[in-house]
Design a protein around this motif. Structure first.
Motif, short mmCIF file in Angstrom:
data_model
loop_
_atom_site.label_atom_id
_atom_site.label_comp_id
_atom_site.label_asym_id
_atom_site.label_seq_id
_atom_site.Cartn_x
_atom_site.Cartn_y
_atom_site.Cartn_z
N ILE A 121 16.25 37.61 17.85
CA ILE A 121 15.58 37.18 16.63
C ILE A 121 16.02 38.12 15.51
O ILE A 121 15.88 39.35 15.62
CB ILE A 121 14.05 37.19 16.79
CG1 ILE A 121 13.62 36.33 17.99
CG2 ILE A 121 13.38 36.71 15.52
CD1 ILE A 121 13.98 34.88 17.87
N GLN A 126 14.71 34.08 12.69
CA GLN A 126 15.44 32.98 13.26
C GLN A 126 16.19 33.43 14.50
O GLN A 126 16.63 34.56 14.59
CB GLN A 126 16.43 32.39 12.24
CG GLN A 126 15.75 31.78 11.01
CD GLN A 126 16.76 31.19 10.04
OE1 GLN A 126 17.97 31.39 10.20
NE2 GLN A 126 16.26 30.47 9.04
N GLU A 127 16.33 32.49 15.43
CA GLU A 127 17.02 32.82 16.67
C GLU A 127 18.53 32.86 16.44
O GLU A 127 19.10 31.98 15.77
CB GLU A 127 16.70 31.79 17.76
CG GLU A 127 17.32 32.13 19.10
CD GLU A 127 16.99 31.12 20.16
OE1 GLU A 127 17.41 31.31 21.32
OE2 GLU A 127 16.30 30.12 19.82
N THR A 128 19.15 33.89 16.94
CA THR A 128 20.60 34.03 16.84
C THR A 128 21.17 34.15 18.24
O THR A 128 20.53 34.68 19.16
CB THR A 128 20.98 35.27 16.02
OG1 THR A 128 20.44 36.44 16.66
CG2 THR A 128 20.46 35.17 14.59
N THR A 149 26.07 31.88 16.43
CA THR A 149 25.13 30.93 15.83
C THR A 149 25.85 29.73 15.26
O THR A 149 25.48 28.57 15.52
CB THR A 149 24.30 31.62 14.74
OG1 THR A 149 23.63 32.75 15.31
CG2 THR A 149 23.28 30.66 14.15
#
Length: 449
Positions: A121, A126-128, A149
């Motif tokens: 995160i 946001q998730e990476t 990503t």
């Protein structure tokens, strides 16, 4: 309750053939559709797998080359910082900072040399996704992260594009299957239509000239050959029936004339007159039977206005002279004109006469009643009844019931009744009586308006 029925057949060959053609067309369309979908799914799977494999191999190769280069530069000059690479971040931890890595990044500290997949995160929540290349030496630990990503987003877009392609080509496969099925079934449908139209004449038109020399053409030739042989057989059968009918009617007419001439003599004694009347009734029965069989052989419906009550009285008169000393009463329950059938008197006489004849033959005492109903007639006897085997096979040609014993007859009477019912749309039903005997019901077709 055991029972035997002979009902009018309801052929639906045209509808059945159309349903079969629709099913065959549907199978062709479904085959094309499934083939297209299957090939597209396999192609999409193979394409996606190949893309991911090649992309991962390229990324891992870049990571390995960069981390090797970073380790080499660090070995040459430990004070020189690692140069940043686009989409990559590099970390170098000397031996005195290994504890820092274990404290802050314990998951990194436990990794072996190689490339590992990680999700994290970022500072924006946001998730990476990134690939982490690890190289550990006694002097330093090297970590090189490659941001995946955008790659993952590209993979999602690619999957959506592949799914859209699968749906599009599946629709195209469906359309292609529909078009191909129409082309394939068109000559077959035309053959079926021409075959249906050719059944209205005794000499059907040949089918083969209307089709090319292919599989359908070969089928048309085979049907033409079969139709020719069948027409020849039917023609021979009709000629035979006509000849037999003519040859039998001639001696019967002679017998009728001779009997009428003898009956006109006033000096006849009662015994001789009774025998002549019996001969006259037998001649009339033969004439009616020949007429009915001729109608069956031609498959033609005759017309007329036959009073069932009058036919029943004539049948009773014929059987009363043959009862002898048998204590059997014959009774008609109904009035003249109550049931009038649109059929020749010969056909009604044969159908009803077989039922009455069987009732009289197998009933040793009691009574046989012919009861007129609404557009139907019942023949009720007080005989030995009907077994389960008889009920199941009563209308089979050549079958004689368990009570026939040594009685005369070839077991074709009820078979003729069944065929007459099929020709005129009647229904015959034979069931055991409530207490004894048999009840045979002959239901006539409704009058055509």
């Amino acid at each position: 309750m055991a029972q035997a029925d002979a009902e009018r057949p309801t052929p639906a060959r045209g509808r059945a053939a159309r349903r079969y053609r629709r099913r065959l067309r549907s199978r062709i369309i479904l085959t094309f559709f499934l083939l297209g979908v299957g090939l597209m799914v396999l192609f999409a799977f193979a394409t996606n797998w190949t893309r991911n494999r090649v992309e991962n191999d390229l990324v891992e190769d870049v990571l390995n080359r960069n981390i090797d280069a970073a380790a080499h530069e660090y070995a040459l000059n430990p004070e020189q910082p690692v140069a940043p690479v686009a989409q990559m971040r590099a970390w170098v931890f000397p031996a005195d900072r290994f504890d820092t890595v274990r404290a802050n990044r314990p998951e990194w500290a436990r990794l072996e040399d190689g490339i590992h997949n990680f999700s994290d995160i970022d500072e924006f929540g946001q998730e990476t996704n990134y690939l982490l290349a690890v190289r550990k030496t006694p002097e330093a630990w090297f970590f090189l992260a490659y941001d995946m990503t955008q790659v993952r987003q590209g993979e999602d877009k690619f999957r959506r594009a592949i799914l859209g392609s699968v749906l599009l080509f599946s629709l195209l496969s469906l359309l292609l299957g529909w078009w191909s099925a129409s082309r394939v079934m068109s000559p077959v449908s035309e053959l079926a239509a021409r075959l249906g139209q050719s059944g209205g004449s005794t000499a059907p038109d040949p089918l083969a000239p209307h089709f090319p020399d292919d599989e359908v053409g070969e089928l048309a030739k085979a049907l033409d050959d079969y139709a020719a042989r069948l027409t020849e057989v039917v023609q021979r059968d009709r000629e035979f029936n006509a000849d037999v009918s003519h040859e039998l009617r001639t001696p019967l007419a002679v017998i009728r004339g001779a009997v009428e001439l003898l009956l006109s003599r006033p000096e006849l004694d009662d015994k001789t007159r009774a025998r002549l009347l019996r001969i006259q009734r037998a001649e009339q029965q033969c004439t009616d039977l020949i007429s009915a069989l001729l109608l069956l052989s031609r498959n033609e419906r005759g017309h007329g206005a036959t009073d069932v009550a009058r036919v029943a009285e004539q049948l009773f008169d014929a059987h009363r002279g043959q009862l002898g000393s048998k204590p059997l009463r014959l009774r008609l329950d109904g009035a003249p004109g109550q049931v009038v059938v649109d059929a020749p008197e010969s056909a009604v006489t044969v159908a009803l006469g077989n039922l009455v004849g069987n009732a009289v033959k197998y009933t040793q005492q009691g009574e046989v009643v012919v009861r007129l109903l609404d557009n139907a007639v019942e023949v009720i006897d007080s005989g030995p009844g009907l077994s389960a085997e008889d009920a199941a096979r009563l209308f089979e040609r050549g079958y004689r019931g368990t009570h026939a014993e040594h009685s005369q007859g070839g077991g074709i009477g009820l078979s003729i009744v069944r065929r007459l019912c099929a020709l005129y749309g009647w229904n015959v039903r034979v069931v055991p009586g409530e207490t004894q005997g048999v009840i045979a019901t002959l239901t006539f077709a409704p009058a055509q308006e």
